[in-house]
Design an enzyme around this catalytic site. Structure first.
Site, PDB file in Angstrom:
ATOM      1  N   HIS A 428       0.766  -1.227   0.141  1.00 29.20           N
ATOM      2  CA  HIS A 428      -0.119  -0.034   0.018  1.00 29.20           C
ATOM      3  C   HIS A 428       0.710   1.256   0.067  1.00 29.20           C
ATOM      4  O   HIS A 428       0.409   2.386  -0.231  1.00 29.20           O
ATOM      5  CB  HIS A 428      -0.997   0.268   1.256  1.00 29.20           C
ATOM      6  CG  HIS A 428      -2.291   0.716   0.933  1.00 29.20           C
ATOM      7  ND1 HIS A 428      -2.339   1.354  -0.256  1.00 29.20           N
ATOM      8  CD2 HIS A 428      -3.402   0.861   1.624  1.00 29.20           C
ATOM      9  CE1 HIS A 428      -3.537   2.095   0.006  1.00 29.20           C
ATOM     10  NE2 HIS A 428      -4.027   1.643   1.078  1.00 29.20           N
ATOM     11  N   ASP A 432      -2.298   2.151  -4.474  1.00 32.65           N
ATOM     12  CA  ASP A 432      -3.403   2.528  -3.943  1.00 32.65           C
ATOM     13  C   ASP A 432      -4.707   1.622  -4.109  1.00 32.65           C
ATOM     14  O   ASP A 432      -4.720   0.725  -4.986  1.00 32.65           O
ATOM     15  CB  ASP A 432      -3.847   3.912  -4.599  1.00 32.65           C
ATOM     16  CG  ASP A 432      -2.992   4.991  -4.271  1.00 32.65           C
ATOM     17  OD1 ASP A 432      -2.206   5.011  -3.243  1.00 32.65           O
ATOM     18  OD2 ASP A 432      -2.829   6.113  -5.101  1.00 32.65           O
TER      19      ASP A 432
END
Length: 457
Positions: A428, A432
């Site tokens: 992450h 995204d």
């Protein structure tokens, strides 16, 4: 050796004839004292004089000397990313081995390197203990050339005893019947009191003492034991890399489900023709690998990686997909290079080749280096759901699972369809949620309808 034997036959005749003609006593003594393992030769370019006492002696290495030569075998060169390994011996001192027979394996962080014997012979000494650490070029064992120690001669059977000479009149065979009795046997006396007798049912059998083995077996069944096994280098490296991935990446997993009806029908229709033409089976992995390559081109961030040393994002314009393969020694991830330029047939051939290497323990470090994305198929073991762990230094991994019939809503109706859950674990820090979800939906659309690849949609 053939050329040496011809030279030996030709030169021995010339040398002995010249030396016999000479008058040098020392030469005659020298020729008489030569052993069978040396050869006397004369230079063919020099004319010999019978009256001359000058001669030339050359020594040749014979077959006996070649057989007794001792060879030291060393560790082969490792790849650049491998510095050392642990030795696991498959042979012992005194074992007779043939040429190219595997003597030991060196377990490294990524793979196992087999060390074959360069020649046939007998192992004289193991220079490294079992489990010892070695580096490139380390001496492993010594080997004496030859076919091995001579076998002990079989003991000769003892000579049979000489048979007696036949007699003129054969003796009559001894009779097995005793003499004929001439009197009646004596009658035993009758006791004054009746004997105490018991019925058969009243006699209790005496149990035999239990065997010690049965007692030991009973103790073993109730025992609670445990054993300890040393972790090999590959397992240690896998554990280290997985823990590094957890400590470094901000891992997050998103899920989706894939309707496998169309791809299953396509496989069922063309699997026989595919096998006949390409000599390999058509599986589901090729569809997911090709779908992943198509989705990576659509979402380049999933194919990128963060360089922690320079704090930069490295975007790759090529697609090398690692395929996780389970082996008895641990999980290995051989790489399929340039998947974006392959079709289903090329992918199936590459997967089949890498799988065969993994089963035979013939994967090299070069087969597992690199990789921009990983696919792990837990469905072959019946997995229904799971969250894979990223294979560093990559940024994402796709987890496939088993195909199970489930009720799904299709056009407002409930139908039974073959469904598969898929999971995408991603870093992450770089990827995204939007990009991860779109990436997984792209894979879903390609697998459910492979015609999307033809239309480049």
């Amino acid at each position: 050796m053939l050329s040496r034997s011809r030279c030996l036959t030709k030169n021995v005749g010339r040398s002995l004839s010249v030396i016999r003609q000479g008058n040098n006593a020392f030469a005659r003594q020298a020729t008489a004292a030569l052993s069978a393992s040396h050869v006397i030769t004369l230079n063919n370019n020099v004319k010999s004089d019978p009256r001359s006492s000058v001669f030339q002696i050359q020594y040749f290495r014979t077959t006996a000397a070649y057989r007794d030569e001792v060879v030291t075998v060393r560790t082969p060169a490792f790849a650049e990313s491998v510095t050392e390994g642990d030795v696991r011996w498959e042979k012992a001192v005194g074992d007779t081995i043939s040429e190219d027979e595997v003597v030991c394996e060196i377990e490294t962080d990524k793979t196992s390197v087999q060390v074959p014997s360069p020649v046939a012979g007998v192992i004289e000494e193991l220079l490294v203990p079992d489990g010892g650490k070695v580096e490139s070029g380390t001496a492993l064992f010594t080997l004496r050339k030859g076919a091995g120690a001579p076998k002990a001669p079989k003991a000769e059977a003892p000579a049979a005893a000489p048979s007696p000479p036949p007699s003129a009149t054969p003796a009559p065979p001894p009779s097995s019947v005793g003499p004929i009795p001439t009197a009646m046997p004596p009658v035993p006396p009758v006791p004054a009191h009746a004997m105490d007798t018991k019925p058969v049912s009243a006699i209790k059998p005496t149990a035999a003492p239990a065997a010690p083995a049965a007692q030991a077996q009973g103790v073993a069944k109730g025992a609670r034991t445990e054993s300890r096994v040393k972790m090999n280098r590959m397992r240690l490296r896998i554990a280290q890399r997985l823990k590094e991935a957890q400590n470094t990446c901000a891992m997050l997993t998103t899920f989706n489900e894939v309707d496998m009806s169309n791809i299953t029908e396509m496989r069922k229709t063309y699997k026989d023709a595919f096998l006949k033409k390409h000599n390999i089976k058509l599986g589901f992995m090729s569809a997911f690998v090709k779908a992943a390559a198509h989705a990576l081109a659509d979402q380049p961030a999933v194919n990128a990686v963060i360089d922690d040393t320079t704090k930069e994002i490295v975007y790759r314009d090529y697609v090398d997909i690692s395929v996780a393969v389970a082996t008895p020694k641990g999980l290995v991830v051989p790489v399929i290079r340039s998947v974006d330029g392959m079709n289903f047939t090329d992918i199936e051939k590459a997967i089949n080749l890498l799988g065969e290497k993994a089963r035979k323990n013939e994967l090299a470090v070069e087969d597992m280096d690199g990789g921009t994305f990983t696919i792990s198929n837990g469905g072959v073991f019946g997995s229904m759901f799971g969250t894979p762990i990223i294979n560093p230094p990559q940024s994402a991994i796709l987890g496939m699972h088993g195909i199970f019939d489930r009720p799904v809503a299709v056009g407002g109706k409930v139908e039974i369809r073959p469904m598969m859950y898929v999971a995408l674990t991603y870093d992450h820090r770089l990827i995204d949620g939007r990009e991860a979800v779109l990436f997984l939906r792209k894979i879903k659309s390609v697998v459910e309808d492979p015609r999307v690849l033809l239309l480049d949609m």
